[in-house]
Design a protein around this motif. Sequence first.
Motif, mmCIF file in Angstrom:
data_model
loop_
_atom_site.group_PDB
_atom_site.id
_atom_site.type_symbol
_atom_site.label_atom_id
_atom_site.label_comp_id
_atom_site.label_asym_id
_atom_site.label_seq_id
_atom_site.Cartn_x
_atom_site.Cartn_y
_atom_site.Cartn_z
ATOM 1 N N LEU A 14 -4.270 99.364 4.772
ATOM 2 C CA LEU A 14 -4.456 99.856 3.254
ATOM 3 C C LEU A 14 -5.404 98.961 2.286
ATOM 4 O O LEU A 14 -6.289 98.440 3.373
ATOM 5 C CB LEU A 14 -4.020 98.826 2.567
ATOM 6 N N PRO A 15 -6.542 99.156 1.537
ATOM 7 C CA PRO A 15 -7.750 99.252 0.749
ATOM 8 C C PRO A 15 -7.808 96.865 0.499
ATOM 9 O O PRO A 15 -6.124 97.371 0.277
ATOM 10 C CB PRO A 15 -7.809 99.857 0.149
ATOM 11 N N GLU A 16 -8.557 96.246 0.201
ATOM 12 C CA GLU A 16 -8.489 95.377 -0.061
ATOM 13 C C GLU A 16 -9.188 95.614 -1.860
ATOM 14 O O GLU A 16 -9.524 93.999 -2.052
ATOM 15 C CB GLU A 16 -9.504 94.783 0.577
ATOM 16 N N GLU A 17 -10.063 96.608 -1.878
ATOM 17 C CA GLU A 17 -10.371 96.648 -3.614
ATOM 18 C C GLU A 17 -9.481 97.055 -4.681
ATOM 19 O O GLU A 17 -10.478 97.130 -5.998
ATOM 20 C CB GLU A 17 -11.217 97.943 -3.219
ATOM 21 N N TYR A 18 -8.372 97.118 -3.919
ATOM 22 C CA TYR A 18 -7.699 97.467 -5.798
ATOM 23 C C TYR A 18 -7.569 96.031 -6.126
ATOM 24 O O TYR A 18 -7.602 95.224 -6.192
ATOM 25 C CB TYR A 18 -6.245 98.453 -5.091
ATOM 26 N N GLY A 19 -7.139 96.280 -7.957
ATOM 27 C CA GLY A 19 -6.361 96.080 -9.034
ATOM 28 C C GLY A 19 -5.980 94.312 -7.831
ATOM 29 O O GLY A 19 -4.734 94.613 -7.440
ATOM 30 N N THR A 20 -5.727 92.924 -9.300
ATOM 31 C CA THR A 20 -4.727 92.323 -8.952
ATOM 32 C C THR A 20 -3.326 92.733 -8.871
ATOM 33 O O THR A 20 -2.562 92.467 -8.675
ATOM 34 C CB THR A 20 -5.389 91.262 -9.397
ATOM 35 N N LYS A 21 -3.073 93.544 -9.870
ATOM 36 C CA LYS A 21 -1.782 94.199 -10.379
ATOM 37 C C LYS A 21 -0.784 94.905 -9.741
ATOM 38 O O LYS A 21 -1.729 96.162 -9.453
ATOM 39 C CB LYS A 21 -1.619 94.075 -12.618
ATOM 40 N N ASN A 22 0.009 94.712 -9.135
ATOM 41 C CA ASN A 22 1.388 96.049 -8.273
ATOM 42 C C ASN A 22 0.740 96.171 -7.124
ATOM 43 O O ASN A 22 0.083 97.237 -7.513
ATOM 44 C CB ASN A 22 1.695 96.934 -9.866
ATOM 45 N N LYS A 23 0.275 95.084 -7.154
ATOM 46 C CA LYS A 23 -0.657 95.618 -5.671
ATOM 47 C C LYS A 23 0.287 96.038 -4.512
ATOM 48 O O LYS A 23 1.427 95.635 -4.055
ATOM 49 C CB LYS A 23 -1.212 93.883 -4.781
ATOM 50 N N PRO A 24 -0.019 97.015 -3.292
ATOM 51 C CA PRO A 24 0.420 97.513 -2.871
ATOM 52 C C PRO A 24 0.895 96.836 -1.681
ATOM 53 O O PRO A 24 -0.318 95.525 -1.653
ATOM 54 C CB PRO A 24 -1.012 98.971 -2.124
ATOM 55 N N PHE A 25 1.856 96.716 -0.805
ATOM 56 C CA PHE A 25 2.454 96.536 0.439
ATOM 57 C C PHE A 25 1.419 96.509 1.558
ATOM 58 O O PHE A 25 1.117 97.921 1.804
ATOM 59 C CB PHE A 25 3.346 96.503 0.348
ATOM 60 N N THR A 26 1.198 95.865 2.522
ATOM 61 C CA THR A 26 1.106 95.719 4.225
ATOM 62 C C THR A 26 2.357 96.503 4.551
ATOM 63 O O THR A 26 3.134 96.534 4.508
ATOM 64 C CB THR A 26 0.183 94.811 4.190
ATOM 65 N N ASN A 27 1.953 97.309 5.574
ATOM 66 C CA ASN A 27 2.800 98.032 6.638
ATOM 67 C C ASN A 27 3.102 96.266 7.156
ATOM 68 O O ASN A 27 4.673 97.121 6.980
ATOM 69 C CB ASN A 27 2.338 97.668 7.849
ATOM 70 N N GLU A 28 2.744 95.470 7.316
ATOM 71 C CA GLU A 28 3.615 94.453 7.874
ATOM 72 C C GLU A 28 4.415 93.515 6.730
ATOM 73 O O GLU A 28 5.688 93.352 7.435
ATOM 74 C CB GLU A 28 2.066 93.165 8.110
ATOM 75 N N ASN A 148 1.040 88.802 -8.037
ATOM 76 C CA ASN A 148 0.195 90.285 -8.000
ATOM 77 C C ASN A 148 1.404 90.971 -8.017
ATOM 78 O O ASN A 148 1.026 92.747 -6.981
ATOM 79 C CB ASN A 148 -0.792 90.027 -7.095
ATOM 80 N N TYR A 149 1.894 90.933 -6.541
ATOM 81 C CA TYR A 149 3.139 91.906 -6.182
ATOM 82 C C TYR A 149 4.558 92.144 -6.443
ATOM 83 O O TYR A 149 5.297 91.183 -7.047
ATOM 84 C CB TYR A 149 3.385 91.053 -3.988
ATOM 85 N N THR A 150 4.668 93.094 -6.649
ATOM 86 C CA THR A 150 6.197 93.321 -7.788
ATOM 87 C C THR A 150 6.271 94.834 -7.654
ATOM 88 O O THR A 150 6.170 95.726 -6.513
ATOM 89 C CB THR A 150 5.685 93.515 -9.301
ATOM 90 N N LEU A 151 7.901 94.804 -7.799
ATOM 91 C CA LEU A 151 9.070 95.935 -7.301
ATOM 92 C C LEU A 151 8.008 97.567 -7.766
ATOM 93 O O LEU A 151 7.942 98.195 -6.856
ATOM 94 C CB LEU A 151 10.337 96.360 -8.381
#
Length: 206
Positions: A14-28, A148-151
């Motif tokens: 996944l890209p690392e340039e996204y905003g800080t809110k509701n971050k996408p999760f990595t595969n791991e 920054n990680y949310t449902l």
Amino acid sequence: MGRRQNPFDKIDKLPEEYGTKNKPFTNEQITDIKEYVLEHDPYLWKIICFVYYSFMRLSEIRRLKVGDIDLEKDLIWVAGQTSKTKKRDVIPIVPALKKIILEMNLEQYHPDDYLFGSNQIPSATKMGENYMGKHFRKVKDHFELSDNYTLYGFKHTAVVYWYKKEKDIRKIQKTCRHSSMLMTERYLKSLGLLDDKDAVSELPEI
């Protein structure tokens, strides 16, 4: 017991340039979260799957009723007062989500029952407003995830995966139910997915 197969295994980095809110999760992260949630809070996994596969907001999911689920046509009907667009929307039920829905045995409940009701079953009383956040907080605490990680980040994870696979902005707009292409472009840019050269709505009229 062997490790469960993870449906997210094919997602690229996944890209690392996204905003800080509701971050996408990595595969791991998804692999670990799925294993933990299925063991400790399997009902929460159903909610996560709705967020990921339907691209719906948490408030929309909480207001869904049994009668909004059409398993014959594989559609979810989102009422106008529930939808963020304030009009009746329709969302396709993909096979992976249909499997989750079938496990809920909706034929046993009244069409007016809330899909996610009290006591972890469809009922006339909807799920508590803080239920989702409270239960996912336990997951965040276990894995020491930042705020920054949310449902809701599972929706962003799905968008990242789908865009990287198909590069189809119009499909993302339709599925996310954005009112304009510009809104979709801004959304994708916030996830670090869209360069200016890929934008379409910024073209001047001729």
